[in-house]
Design a protein around this motif. Structure first.
Motif, mmCIF file in Angstrom:
data_model
loop_
_atom_site.group_PDB
_atom_site.id
_atom_site.type_symbol
_atom_site.label_atom_id
_atom_site.label_comp_id
_atom_site.label_asym_id
_atom_site.label_seq_id
_atom_site.Cartn_x
_atom_site.Cartn_y
_atom_site.Cartn_z
ATOM 1 N N ALA A 74 0.826 -1.208 0.000
ATOM 2 C CA ALA A 74 0.000 0.000 0.000
ATOM 3 C C ALA A 74 0.861 1.259 0.000
ATOM 4 C CB ALA A 74 -0.930 -0.007 1.212
ATOM 5 N N LEU A 75 1.960 1.237 0.742
ATOM 6 C CA LEU A 75 2.832 2.409 0.799
ATOM 7 C C LEU A 75 3.527 2.654 -0.537
ATOM 8 C CD1 LEU A 75 4.206 4.656 2.393
ATOM 9 C CD2 LEU A 75 5.891 2.987 3.174
ATOM 10 N N LEU A 76 4.057 1.609 -1.145
ATOM 11 C CA LEU A 76 4.739 1.772 -2.432
ATOM 12 C C LEU A 76 3.761 2.178 -3.526
ATOM 13 C CD1 LEU A 76 7.189 -1.265 -2.340
ATOM 14 C CD2 LEU A 76 7.702 1.144 -1.912
ATOM 15 N N TRP A 77 2.546 1.683 -3.459
ATOM 16 C CA TRP A 77 1.518 2.068 -4.431
ATOM 17 C C TRP A 77 1.214 3.560 -4.320
ATOM 18 C CZ3 TRP A 77 -4.069 -0.389 -4.607
ATOM 19 C CH2 TRP A 77 -4.691 0.011 -5.790
ATOM 20 N N SER A 78 1.090 4.037 -3.094
ATOM 21 C CA SER A 78 0.846 5.465 -2.891
ATOM 22 C C SER A 78 2.055 6.295 -3.297
ATOM 23 C CB SER A 78 0.494 5.724 -1.424
ATOM 24 O OG SER A 78 0.284 7.093 -1.182
ATOM 25 N N LEU A 79 3.241 5.791 -3.011
ATOM 26 C CA LEU A 79 4.458 6.515 -3.373
ATOM 27 C C LEU A 79 4.634 6.603 -4.880
ATOM 28 C CD1 LEU A 79 7.000 7.870 -2.163
ATOM 29 C CD2 LEU A 79 8.119 5.642 -2.253
ATOM 30 N N GLY A 80 4.097 5.634 -5.608
ATOM 31 C CA GLY A 80 4.233 5.623 -7.059
ATOM 32 C C GLY A 80 3.440 6.688 -7.775
ATOM 33 N N ASP A 81 2.539 7.388 -7.082
ATOM 34 C CA ASP A 81 1.781 8.457 -7.730
ATOM 35 C C ASP A 81 2.675 9.608 -8.170
ATOM 36 O OD1 ASP A 81 -0.500 7.020 -7.422
ATOM 37 O OD2 ASP A 81 -1.246 8.127 -5.683
ATOM 38 N N GLY A 82 3.773 9.812 -7.453
ATOM 39 C CA GLY A 82 4.726 10.838 -7.853
ATOM 40 C C GLY A 82 4.350 12.254 -7.488
ATOM 41 N N GLN A 83 3.301 12.452 -6.702
ATOM 42 C CA GLN A 83 2.929 13.798 -6.295
ATOM 43 C C GLN A 83 3.861 14.293 -5.197
ATOM 44 O OE1 GLN A 83 -1.207 13.787 -5.230
ATOM 45 N NE2 GLN A 83 -1.882 13.018 -7.223
ATOM 46 N N ALA A 84 3.873 15.619 -5.021
ATOM 47 C CA ALA A 84 4.810 16.203 -4.059
ATOM 48 C C ALA A 84 4.530 15.714 -2.643
ATOM 49 C CB ALA A 84 4.724 17.732 -4.116
ATOM 50 N N GLY A 85 3.245 15.694 -2.262
ATOM 51 C CA GLY A 85 2.900 15.223 -0.928
ATOM 52 C C GLY A 85 3.251 13.765 -0.726
ATOM 53 N N ASN A 86 3.041 12.961 -1.757
ATOM 54 C CA ASN A 86 3.380 11.541 -1.654
ATOM 55 C C ASN A 86 4.881 11.345 -1.501
ATOM 56 O OD1 ASN A 86 0.792 11.879 -3.181
ATOM 57 N ND2 ASN A 86 0.742 9.674 -2.950
ATOM 58 N N LEU A 87 5.663 12.087 -2.285
ATOM 59 C CA LEU A 87 7.111 11.912 -2.233
ATOM 60 C C LEU A 87 7.675 12.339 -0.886
ATOM 61 C CD1 LEU A 87 8.106 13.199 -5.790
ATOM 62 C CD2 LEU A 87 7.979 10.832 -5.004
#
Length: 223
Positions: A74-87
């Motif tokens: 779940a964390l890597l999936w969210s991190l893969g969005d590439g948005q500033a908040g996610n990164l």
């Protein structure tokens, strides 16, 4: 979808934190204790807990590994969005989460399997010590280091996962703030897009107030 991924990840982290908190039963007996208060009774009690833990069914170990995998996915999936908040927030969460998993896999599990699997449980000594106030047998010096190391490793994992929860809470707060700002911007643009409506409303309000004042000056209508 983003909310679902965050919920799954937070649930997994909370589950793992709960497991680590149960180890406080043994860790509290050895952490931050002076040599005077670090008695053999405390060390034997802590070692007994770890010995029981080493004998848990393998199915539980697979269950814990599955929860760790679900949280990481779940964390890597969210991190893969590439948005500033996610990164920013998910990147920090990934670092702390990976640190906790690394410590547990390469420090905690080998320590338990190597030092506590074949440890004889001193239940007879415990019952005698509590009932007759007898002295505990001397705790093996070769086992003292691994016992204290386990407590320190559990504490490090707990701190790391608590930091993950704090980062995710900060991400939620920032997202809520951004949504409020966007809503205010949309409302302001709506007022600027239709200025004639505001002028008409103002004219109608002025006319209504003028009519009311005229009726007041004229007084009541007589029939």
């Amino acid at each position: 979808m983003a909310g679902l991924r965050t919920s799954v990840f937070i649930s997994a982290v909370s589950f793992l934190l709960g497991l680590l908190f149960t180890h406080w039963i043994a860790d509290s007996l050895t952490l931050w204790k002076s040599p005077e208060t670090q008695t053999d009774f405390r060390l034997w009690t802590s070692a007994t807990y770890y010995s029981i833990l080493s004998r848990m069914p393998p199915a539980l170990l697979y269950l814990y590994g599955g929860v760790v995998s679900i949280g990481a996915t779940a964390l890597l999936w969210s991190l893969g969005d590439g948005q500033a908040g996610n990164l920013m927030f998910d990147g920090g969460s990934a670092l702390l989460y990976g640190t906790a998993v690394f410590i547990y896999i390469y420090s905690v599990i080998p320590n338990i399997l190597q030092n506590f699997t074949s440890l004889p449980l001193p239940f007879e000594y415990a019952s005698k010590a509590m009932s007759a106030a007898l002295d505990f047998p001397a705790f093996p010096s070769s086992l003292k280091g691994p016992t204290l190391e386990l407590a320190s490793s559990h504490l490090a994992c707990s701190v790391a996962l608590t930091g993950v929860v704090a980062l995710q809470a900060g991400r939620w707060w920032v997202e809520q703030y951004d949504e409020d700002e966007q809503q205010q911007t949309v409302d302001g643009e709506g007022d600027e897009t239709h200025p004639e409506l505001s002028e008409e409303e103002g004219a109608q309000s002025t006319a209504t107030e003028g009519g009311d004042q005229a009726r007041k000056r004229a007084g009541p209508v007589r029939t």
